[in-house]
Design a protein around this motif. Structure first.
Motif, mmCIF file in Angstrom:
data_model
loop_
_atom_site.group_PDB
_atom_site.id
_atom_site.type_symbol
_atom_site.label_atom_id
_atom_site.label_comp_id
_atom_site.label_asym_id
_atom_site.label_seq_id
_atom_site.Cartn_x
_atom_site.Cartn_y
_atom_site.Cartn_z
ATOM 1 N N ALA A 1 -12.801 -36.569 -13.602
ATOM 2 C CA ALA A 1 -11.468 -37.176 -13.537
ATOM 3 C C ALA A 1 -10.512 -36.283 -12.740
ATOM 4 O O ALA A 1 -9.711 -36.775 -11.936
ATOM 5 N N GLU A 2 -10.596 -34.968 -12.932
ATOM 6 C CA GLU A 2 -9.762 -34.032 -12.177
ATOM 7 C C GLU A 2 -10.107 -34.064 -10.692
ATOM 8 O O GLU A 2 -9.213 -34.011 -9.842
ATOM 9 N N GLU A 3 -11.391 -34.138 -10.381
ATOM 10 C CA GLU A 3 -11.826 -34.239 -8.972
ATOM 11 C C GLU A 3 -11.310 -35.536 -8.349
ATOM 12 O O GLU A 3 -10.859 -35.542 -7.196
ATOM 13 N N ASN A 4 -11.401 -36.637 -9.095
ATOM 14 C CA ASN A 4 -10.913 -37.921 -8.593
ATOM 15 C C ASN A 4 -9.411 -37.861 -8.313
ATOM 16 O O ASN A 4 -8.944 -38.341 -7.283
ATOM 17 N N ARG A 5 -8.679 -37.261 -9.250
ATOM 18 C CA ARG A 5 -7.236 -37.126 -9.081
ATOM 19 C C ARG A 5 -6.926 -36.286 -7.834
ATOM 20 O O ARG A 5 -6.050 -36.632 -7.040
ATOM 21 N N LYS A 6 -7.641 -35.203 -7.688
ATOM 22 C CA LYS A 6 -7.452 -34.328 -6.522
ATOM 23 C C LYS A 6 -7.701 -35.100 -5.231
ATOM 24 O O LYS A 6 -6.938 -34.968 -4.266
ATOM 25 N N ARG A 7 -8.738 -35.929 -5.219
ATOM 26 C CA ARG A 7 -9.053 -36.712 -4.025
ATOM 27 C C ARG A 7 -7.941 -37.713 -3.713
ATOM 28 O O ARG A 7 -7.584 -37.905 -2.548
ATOM 29 N N VAL A 8 -7.361 -38.311 -4.739
ATOM 30 C CA VAL A 8 -6.265 -39.248 -4.518
ATOM 31 C C VAL A 8 -5.051 -38.504 -3.954
ATOM 32 O O VAL A 8 -4.418 -38.969 -2.999
ATOM 33 N N VAL A 9 -4.727 -37.341 -4.509
ATOM 34 C CA VAL A 9 -3.579 -36.563 -4.018
ATOM 35 C C VAL A 9 -3.807 -36.135 -2.578
ATOM 36 O O VAL A 9 -2.902 -36.247 -1.731
ATOM 37 N N GLU A 10 -5.004 -35.657 -2.255
ATOM 38 C CA GLU A 10 -5.311 -35.249 -0.874
ATOM 39 C C GLU A 10 -5.215 -36.436 0.083
ATOM 40 O O GLU A 10 -4.660 -36.317 1.182
ATOM 41 N N THR A 11 -5.749 -37.562 -0.322
ATOM 42 C CA THR A 11 -5.688 -38.769 0.509
ATOM 43 C C THR A 11 -4.244 -39.211 0.699
ATOM 44 O O THR A 11 -3.822 -39.539 1.817
ATOM 45 N N ALA A 12 -3.480 -39.202 -0.376
ATOM 46 C CA ALA A 12 -2.067 -39.592 -0.290
ATOM 47 C C ALA A 12 -1.304 -38.649 0.630
ATOM 48 O O ALA A 12 -0.486 -39.094 1.445
ATOM 49 N N SER A 13 -1.578 -37.371 0.519
ATOM 50 C CA SER A 13 -0.900 -36.388 1.356
ATOM 51 C C SER A 13 -1.117 -36.695 2.833
ATOM 52 O O SER A 13 -0.173 -36.681 3.635
ATOM 53 N N GLY B 1 -19.709 -46.232 -17.455
ATOM 54 C CA GLY B 1 -19.326 -45.268 -18.476
ATOM 55 C C GLY B 1 -18.096 -44.478 -18.097
ATOM 56 O O GLY B 1 -17.623 -44.525 -16.968
ATOM 57 N N ARG B 2 -17.599 -43.760 -19.081
ATOM 58 C CA ARG B 2 -16.419 -42.915 -18.858
ATOM 59 C C ARG B 2 -16.807 -41.720 -17.985
ATOM 60 O O ARG B 2 -17.917 -41.222 -18.067
ATOM 61 N N VAL B 3 -15.867 -41.253 -17.196
ATOM 62 C CA VAL B 3 -16.115 -40.076 -16.378
ATOM 63 C C VAL B 3 -15.726 -38.837 -17.166
ATOM 64 O O VAL B 3 -14.864 -38.884 -18.050
ATOM 65 N N SER B 4 -16.360 -37.734 -16.853
ATOM 66 C CA SER B 4 -16.038 -36.475 -17.526
ATOM 67 C C SER B 4 -14.645 -36.011 -17.121
ATOM 68 O O SER B 4 -14.085 -36.471 -16.121
ATOM 69 N N GLN B 5 -14.103 -35.086 -17.896
ATOM 70 C CA GLN B 5 -12.777 -34.545 -17.563
ATOM 71 C C GLN B 5 -12.813 -33.871 -16.197
ATOM 72 O O GLN B 5 -11.881 -34.012 -15.410
ATOM 73 N N ALA B 6 -13.899 -33.159 -15.902
ATOM 74 C CA ALA B 6 -14.023 -32.491 -14.606
ATOM 75 C C ALA B 6 -14.059 -33.518 -13.473
ATOM 76 O O ALA B 6 -13.415 -33.329 -12.432
#
Length: 186
Positions: A9-21, A2-7
């Motif tokens: 999705a924001e957490e996932n994005r944050k995790r990708v940015v932190e990992t990339a950093s 299923g689709r993920v909630s907006q919250a």
């Protein structure tokens, strides 16, 4: 699935940015999107749902790295009851330590990203964020007697050389010599 909630999705994005950093500081911005997403715990296909391009992520990850560094620096100032020179000395001691040398993923983005940023176009978001971060750090290192740019260049140059010579006695000598030069008048 299923689709993920907006919250979420924001957490996932944050995790990708932190990992990339962390990965960009440790391995450079040439890390592939597939490897980056795997390290963050996601599939390669999910990347383009979150970011317009890898360049956009490099910009966000650079900003994130400098934001974290600024928070740690400001926390050091608080620990020293607002005594800027004491906080600067503590930061220099930590910066020019073997622990910092050996932990680029968690360390200063100035030293870790310099070579990659030199290859970025001048109008790129990552280059802008990097330049602002360097300027801010140099201003923070200013004292009545010493220019912050000179201090920053000494610190970053010493850290880069110490990392490049890690495993030899020269590495520790570089750190100790630069630390002594920068804290001798403190």
């Amino acid at each position: 699935m299923g689709r993920v909630s907006q919250a979420q999705a924001e957490e996932n994005r944050k995790r990708v940015v932190e990992t990339a950093s962390r990965l960009f500081r440790e391995q450079g911005t040439h890390v592939s999107v597939a490897d980056l997403m795997k390290a963050a715990g996601f599939t390669h296909g999910g990347f383009y749902k979150q970011f317009a391009s890898k360049e956009a992520l490099i910009g966000e990850a650079t900003t994130h790295a400098f934001d974290g560094f600024t928070q740690r620096r400001d926390a050091g100032l608080e620990r020293h009851a607002g005594q800027r020179e004491a906080a600067q000395t503590a930061l220099i001691d930590g910066y020019l330590s073997t622990e910092h040398r050996d932990s680029p993923a968690d360390g200063c983005p100035v030293a870790a990203l310099a070579t990659d940023m030199a290859r970025e176009p001048g109008d790129h978001e990552a280059r802008r964020a990097y330049t602002e971060g360097v300027r801010d750090f140099a201003e923070w290192l200013d004292t009545e007697d010493e220019d912050g740019v000179t201090r920053l260049c000494t610190m970053v140059g010493a850290l880069v050389l110490a990392r490049a010579t890690k495993g030899s006695p020269l590495s520790e000598e570089i750190l100790a010599t630069a630390r002594a030069a920068l804290t001798a008048s403190d």
